[in-house]
Design an enzyme around this catalytic site. Sequence first.
Site, PDB file in Angstrom:
ATOM      1  N   GLU A  48       0.825  -0.984  -0.085  1.00 39.02           N
ATOM      2  CA  GLU A  48       0.204   0.089   0.100  1.00 39.02           C
ATOM      3  C   GLU A  48       0.874   1.165  -0.164  1.00 39.02           C
ATOM      4  O   GLU A  48       1.629   1.468   1.088  1.00 39.02           O
ATOM      5  CB  GLU A  48      -0.868   0.004   1.346  1.00 39.02           C
ATOM      6  CG  GLU A  48      -1.938   1.276   1.330  1.00 39.02           C
ATOM      7  CD  GLU A  48      -2.574   1.309   2.651  1.00 39.02           C
ATOM      8  OE1 GLU A  48      -3.244   0.443   2.916  1.00 39.02           O
ATOM      9  OE2 GLU A  48      -2.415   2.364   3.608  1.00 39.02           O
ATOM     10  N   ASP A  59      -5.605  10.410   9.614  1.00 41.29           N
ATOM     11  CA  ASP A  59      -4.022  10.054  10.117  1.00 41.29           C
ATOM     12  C   ASP A  59      -3.711  10.558  11.368  1.00 41.29           C
ATOM     13  O   ASP A  59      -3.849  11.892  11.636  1.00 41.29           O
ATOM     14  CB  ASP A  59      -2.947  10.430   9.067  1.00 41.29           C
ATOM     15  CG  ASP A  59      -3.129   9.265   7.886  1.00 41.29           C
ATOM     16  OD1 ASP A  59      -3.353   8.205   8.153  1.00 41.29           O
ATOM     17  OD2 ASP A  59      -3.128  10.046   6.740  1.00 41.29           O
ATOM     18  N   TYR A 173     -11.641  -2.494   2.856  1.00 37.19           N
ATOM     19  CA  TYR A 173     -10.658  -1.948   3.704  1.00 37.19           C
ATOM     20  C   TYR A 173     -11.397  -1.872   5.164  1.00 37.19           C
ATOM     21  O   TYR A 173     -12.424  -0.702   5.163  1.00 37.19           O
ATOM     22  CB  TYR A 173      -9.771  -0.845   3.186  1.00 37.19           C
ATOM     23  CG  TYR A 173      -8.790  -0.100   4.058  1.00 37.19           C
ATOM     24  CD1 TYR A 173      -8.751   0.006   5.301  1.00 37.19           C
ATOM     25  CD2 TYR A 173      -7.688   0.317   3.368  1.00 37.19           C
ATOM     26  CE1 TYR A 173      -7.717   0.611   6.105  1.00 37.19           C
ATOM     27  CE2 TYR A 173      -6.524   0.841   4.223  1.00 37.19           C
ATOM     28  CZ  TYR A 173      -6.748   0.937   5.198  1.00 37.19           C
ATOM     29  OH  TYR A 173      -5.634   1.547   6.271  1.00 37.19           O
TER      30      TYR A 173
END
Lengths: 268, 390
Positions: A48, A59, A173
């Site tokens: 990835e 994040d 995911y």
Amino acid sequence: MTASRIADAFQAREHPLLVACTVAGDPDYEASLGIVRELVASGGDIIELVMPFSDPVADGPVMQQAAARALSSGMNTDRLFCLIRDIRSEMDVPLIILTYANIVFQRGISRFYRDAAAAGADGVAVADVPVEEAGPFRAAAAAAGIDHILFASQTTSEERLSSITEQAGGFIYLVAAMGVTGVREEIDPGILSCVKEVKRRSGVPVVPGFGISTSGQIRAYAAAGADGVIVGSAIVGEIGGHAGDRENLLPAVRRVMNRIRPDALRED
Amino acid sequence: MNDSSRFGPYGGRFVPETLMAALEELEEAYRTIVPSEPFQREMSFYLREYAGRETPLTFCRNMSDDLGCRVYLKREDLLHSGAHKLNNALGQALLARSMGKTRIIAETGAGQHGVASAIAGAVLGLNVEVFMGTEDMARQALNVARMRMLGARVVPVKSGSRTLKDAINEALRDWVTRLSETHYLIGSVVGPHPFPAMVRDFQTVIGEETRRQILEKEGSLPDAIVACVGGGSNALGMFVPFLSDEVLLYGAEAGGEGLEGNHGATLCAGRPGVLHGAYTYLLQDAFGQILESHSVSAGLDYPGVGPEHSLLKDCGRVLYRAVTDAEAIDSFLYLSRKEGIIPALESAHAVALARKLAVYQQKNDILVINLSGRGDKDVAQVASLMGSSL
Ligand SMILES: Cc1ncc(COP(=O)(O)O)c(C=O)c1O
């Protein structure tokens, strides 16, 4: 469409696949290429590659700092595709791009997916594009012959999960922690039954990510039926820790991979 | 998703999957609780008895003489807290309480929205944490102290440019980790749906009052209205009730050092893209990395803008102009000395644009300026910028 590297990898798997993550251009272009080689050599089944964005709201600090390092080393979308081409010239590993919506918009959605496919990427995931906004992205992926990867989480409603499983390409995911990316010691309560539920409903593989860094966590996800796991901050944190110490960078990446690689688990 | 999430092509909901459930919950509450009789009754009680609405629409004799037209100021500077931000903070805090939330998080640039959130939290019994860039904490120290006095926790944000943009990033990151007890009280008409529509609705009281007041005083609508645009909430709240009238609408953006230098004039000089959950005009490089904005005024120092403004720009209904730091400081002093009103540096941008537009006005033309806030918070900064020339 020709058989995809992603689908082939999951079909052939003998253990949960390890999706190993690194930020393109962190700490610089050349080092990135070496890191990807190392990740593959030490057991990464899928790469990835993160295309950094200046404002990565999904994040935590480790990935934020990596994005900042990469951007200040000059990483941009043109170079991302060069890097993928360089990787592809020596490796056949399945590779996905993870980025944010604005990076794709500014290149033009169709052009981004076309360029990604031409460079040799197998899929694209866009962290801030939920299924409701994914139409044009999926269409562009289909036209380019690669996968648009969708996300699901513990808080995804029944209704939304149905449209996600219907439209998912490559794998789902599964965001395994309610929060931002970053290493966590524990597993969120409830996530294992969520893995089982999504797995039961999905026609494509289900791969949890966020917070995963130990073989214990991986064992638990595998037992719940996960087809693989995504390891991000644990690897990227090592890269950050050795950004100014290049000699020890690749050995550090190898060490962390050896600590977590799931095929090693079978020998326990 | 329903069409109400878009303004033409702009807006939408570009957020990580983990936030989707919270946005759906909020949208449901916005659609069902906000229009309900009990909510509206509570809301008008707090706006009237607590915040001090309605605010005056003041005819300014000295400025009118000076500029050669009839100048009015909508006095949001006189609202409790000293800025329009409280209209929205009270609305969302009441909604959060109705939704059973116990904790409020907010971002702030100038500190006015942080102060407004701290006030709303104090009076409604909610815990408040305010994310603020360390750059802004330094230039708006008075408001940092005010928030703390009011019982809020100020969380310093050291990432990125350490200003409003990064404070929003940090608030979004916090929100995902503590969804069940937390409401994110966003401070402008930005962010993912339903925030831009909801914040607009809570601020529309400004324009509704202005419309009624000007008709009472003048018997006609204004010829032009000017408001400053950071995220765009005071401007949209003022403009919305006039959108289908023959009234010229002007938005003053942060021109900073000028459009060739560093600035925050997103609509004047930006390009559409996605930031903070919405598709809207942004300051960005060729690859889509967001650029750092600059403005002397922390409240306008933002490289994005509310998505509804992007549509209003494209269709030409609102005209957006850049006002430089120097022009804003000049008008900060102008209004202070001409009318005895010290404006917020943000609002001083609107005053500066109005002064430029006055050239085109006739003697009986009516020009309304939205004075979004008062300038106490900026006094120390302007004094140090002026040095001995003050
Ligand atoms: C007094 C004042 N006016 C205007 C603004 C800009 O925000 P908006 O464009 O949402 O009205 C701020 C923001 O902090 C402010 O404090």
